[in-house]
Design a protein around this motif. Sequence first.
Motif, mmCIF file in Angstrom:
data_model
loop_
_atom_site.group_PDB
_atom_site.id
_atom_site.type_symbol
_atom_site.label_atom_id
_atom_site.label_comp_id
_atom_site.label_asym_id
_atom_site.label_seq_id
_atom_site.Cartn_x
_atom_site.Cartn_y
_atom_site.Cartn_z
ATOM 1 N N THR A 120 31.169 23.880 -4.182
ATOM 2 C CA THR A 120 32.192 22.990 -3.632
ATOM 3 C C THR A 120 32.480 23.331 -2.178
ATOM 4 N N CYS A 121 32.596 24.623 -1.877
ATOM 5 C CA CYS A 121 32.912 25.037 -0.505
ATOM 6 C C CYS A 121 31.714 24.839 0.421
ATOM 7 N N ALA A 122 30.499 24.989 -0.098
ATOM 8 C CA ALA A 122 29.302 24.719 0.710
ATOM 9 C C ALA A 122 29.209 23.232 1.049
ATOM 10 N N LEU A 123 29.560 22.367 0.104
ATOM 11 C CA LEU A 123 29.546 20.937 0.389
ATOM 12 C C LEU A 123 30.654 20.571 1.381
ATOM 13 N N THR A 124 31.791 21.249 1.279
ATOM 14 C CA THR A 124 32.863 21.051 2.255
ATOM 15 C C THR A 124 32.360 21.408 3.650
ATOM 16 N N TYR A 125 31.628 22.510 3.760
ATOM 17 C CA TYR A 125 30.997 22.914 5.022
ATOM 18 C C TYR A 125 30.087 21.792 5.531
ATOM 19 N N ALA A 126 29.231 21.280 4.644
ATOM 20 C CA ALA A 126 28.255 20.259 5.047
ATOM 21 C C ALA A 126 28.918 18.934 5.416
ATOM 22 N N SER A 127 30.048 18.627 4.786
ATOM 23 C CA SER A 127 30.665 17.312 4.974
ATOM 24 C C SER A 127 31.139 17.086 6.403
ATOM 25 N N ASP A 128 31.349 18.168 7.158
ATOM 26 C CA ASP A 128 31.827 18.045 8.542
ATOM 27 C C ASP A 128 30.674 18.006 9.541
ATOM 28 N N MET A 129 29.445 18.106 9.072
ATOM 29 C CA MET A 129 28.328 18.255 9.986
ATOM 30 C C MET A 129 28.003 16.982 10.757
ATOM 31 N N MET A 130 28.130 15.818 10.128
ATOM 32 C CA MET A 130 27.643 14.601 10.781
ATOM 33 C C MET A 130 28.413 13.353 10.406
ATOM 34 N N LEU A 131 29.591 13.505 9.811
ATOM 35 C CA LEU A 131 30.333 12.312 9.391
ATOM 36 C C LEU A 131 30.707 11.435 10.580
ATOM 37 N N LEU A 132 31.013 12.047 11.715
ATOM 38 C CA LEU A 132 31.397 11.262 12.889
ATOM 39 C C LEU A 132 30.201 10.558 13.542
ATOM 40 N N ASP A 133 28.982 10.823 13.056
ATOM 41 C CA ASP A 133 27.818 10.061 13.526
ATOM 42 C C ASP A 133 28.043 8.568 13.373
ATOM 43 N N ALA A 134 28.690 8.187 12.259
ATOM 44 C CA ALA A 134 28.874 6.771 11.980
ATOM 45 C C ALA A 134 29.705 6.088 13.070
ATOM 46 N N VAL A 135 30.605 6.843 13.702
ATOM 47 C CA VAL A 135 31.410 6.281 14.786
ATOM 48 C C VAL A 135 30.533 6.016 16.003
ATOM 49 N N ARG A 136 29.576 6.897 16.258
ATOM 50 C CA ARG A 136 28.786 6.858 17.487
ATOM 51 C C ARG A 136 27.603 5.891 17.436
ATOM 52 N N VAL A 137 27.140 5.554 16.233
ATOM 53 C CA VAL A 137 25.881 4.802 16.107
ATOM 54 C C VAL A 137 25.816 3.555 16.996
ATOM 55 N N PRO A 138 26.859 2.712 17.064
ATOM 56 C CA PRO A 138 26.731 1.515 17.915
ATOM 57 C C PRO A 138 26.941 1.809 19.406
ATOM 58 N N ALA A 193 22.842 -2.362 15.945
ATOM 59 C CA ALA A 193 23.183 -1.233 15.072
ATOM 60 C C ALA A 193 24.613 -1.360 14.561
ATOM 61 N N GLU A 194 24.791 -1.154 13.277
ATOM 62 C CA GLU A 194 26.124 -1.161 12.681
ATOM 63 C C GLU A 194 26.678 0.262 12.678
ATOM 64 N N SER A 195 27.980 0.357 12.514
ATOM 65 C CA SER A 195 28.628 1.675 12.514
ATOM 66 C C SER A 195 28.456 2.341 11.152
ATOM 67 N N ARG A 196 27.194 2.644 10.848
ATOM 68 C CA ARG A 196 26.842 3.268 9.571
ATOM 69 C C ARG A 196 25.757 4.309 9.805
ATOM 70 N N SER A 197 25.709 5.285 8.935
ATOM 71 C CA SER A 197 24.638 6.281 8.957
ATOM 72 C C SER A 197 24.510 6.841 7.548
ATOM 73 N N ALA A 198 23.334 7.329 7.222
ATOM 74 C CA ALA A 198 23.130 7.929 5.899
ATOM 75 C C ALA A 198 22.072 9.019 6.005
ATOM 76 N N VAL A 199 22.298 10.116 5.312
ATOM 77 C CA VAL A 199 21.347 11.221 5.305
ATOM 78 C C VAL A 199 21.229 11.788 3.895
ATOM 79 N N TRP A 200 20.032 12.233 3.566
ATOM 80 C CA TRP A 200 19.837 13.092 2.404
ATOM 81 C C TRP A 200 20.020 14.533 2.864
ATOM 82 N N MET A 201 20.659 15.346 2.043
ATOM 83 C CA MET A 201 20.887 16.748 2.374
ATOM 84 C C MET A 201 20.766 17.609 1.122
ATOM 85 N N ARG A 202 20.422 18.871 1.337
ATOM 86 C CA ARG A 202 20.543 19.888 0.298
ATOM 87 C C ARG A 202 20.439 21.246 0.994
#
Length: 290
Positions: free
Chosen positions: A201-219, A179-188
């Motif tokens: 814009t503020c709703a997307l800001t809310y969403a942007s913090d939901m799982m970005l650190l997943d990419a660090v954990r994947v490997p 597994a590489e240190s990458r992740s991708a999700v579709w959201m709406r």
Amino acid sequence: MTDPAENPAERLVDLLDLEQIELNIFRGRSPDESLQRVFGGQVAGQALVAAGRTTDGQRPVHSLHAYFLRPGRPGVPIVYQVERVRDGRSFTTRRVVAVQQGRTIFNLTASFHLPEPGIEQQLPMPEVPEPESLPKLADEIREHLGTLPEALERMARRQPFDIRYVERLRWTPEDLEGAESRSAVWMRAVGPLGDDPLVHTCALTYASDMMLLDAVRVPIEPLWGPRGFDMASLDHAMWFHRPFRTDEWFLYDQESPIATGGRGLARGRIYDRAGRLLVSVVQEGLFRPV
């Protein structure tokens, strides 16, 4: 009229609708939920609302830079104090301090700019399956476990976003091989958010913090299951390139170039279905062994 508590999308819009208590001071609700701390995306989204409410509304947000200083306490209101740093011919700058129970928990600087004609180029969107072909996150967990635990069931009912991982979730250490240190999700958003661009814009800001650190954990460890690390967002930066609607599908493509010294860095690119790059995100998180 629908009760916002029963409609996650309306509940999100309601959460972002701050009460103005002075010229540059706003108060935001913090839901009393069974969480250790207030969700960072909520604080960032509310702070950006406060900043935007002090502008003329003609210039969209083009960037924000923020630090998470202390964990917020669920159920306790958060006060947002806005400093009008600059109103220039092309740019507007605001600084926001979030205070809870007399202590600063978060600060943010946001810049607003009316787009101008200029050069055009972008990285292409990766080739991924369409969102309709992927299972909803709750359905994928339910399929693996045979049922959805009560706590996750409650969370799924209150979740304001439909989340669909591009790759099937990894559940065991064996799944992590290669597994590489990458992740991708579709959201709406799970429902309409209205037509105010600042809300999107503020709703997307809310969403942007939901799982970005997943990419660090994947490997390192499966994304769903017992965590070996206590995680917390340290800082967060976003650049908004084009207009968008958060209640339409967007691809959140994430990668982590490094994790060391107890911290992990993650970068994200958000695309619409047409492949246009909408937003760029960078975040650093704290990772401490449990």
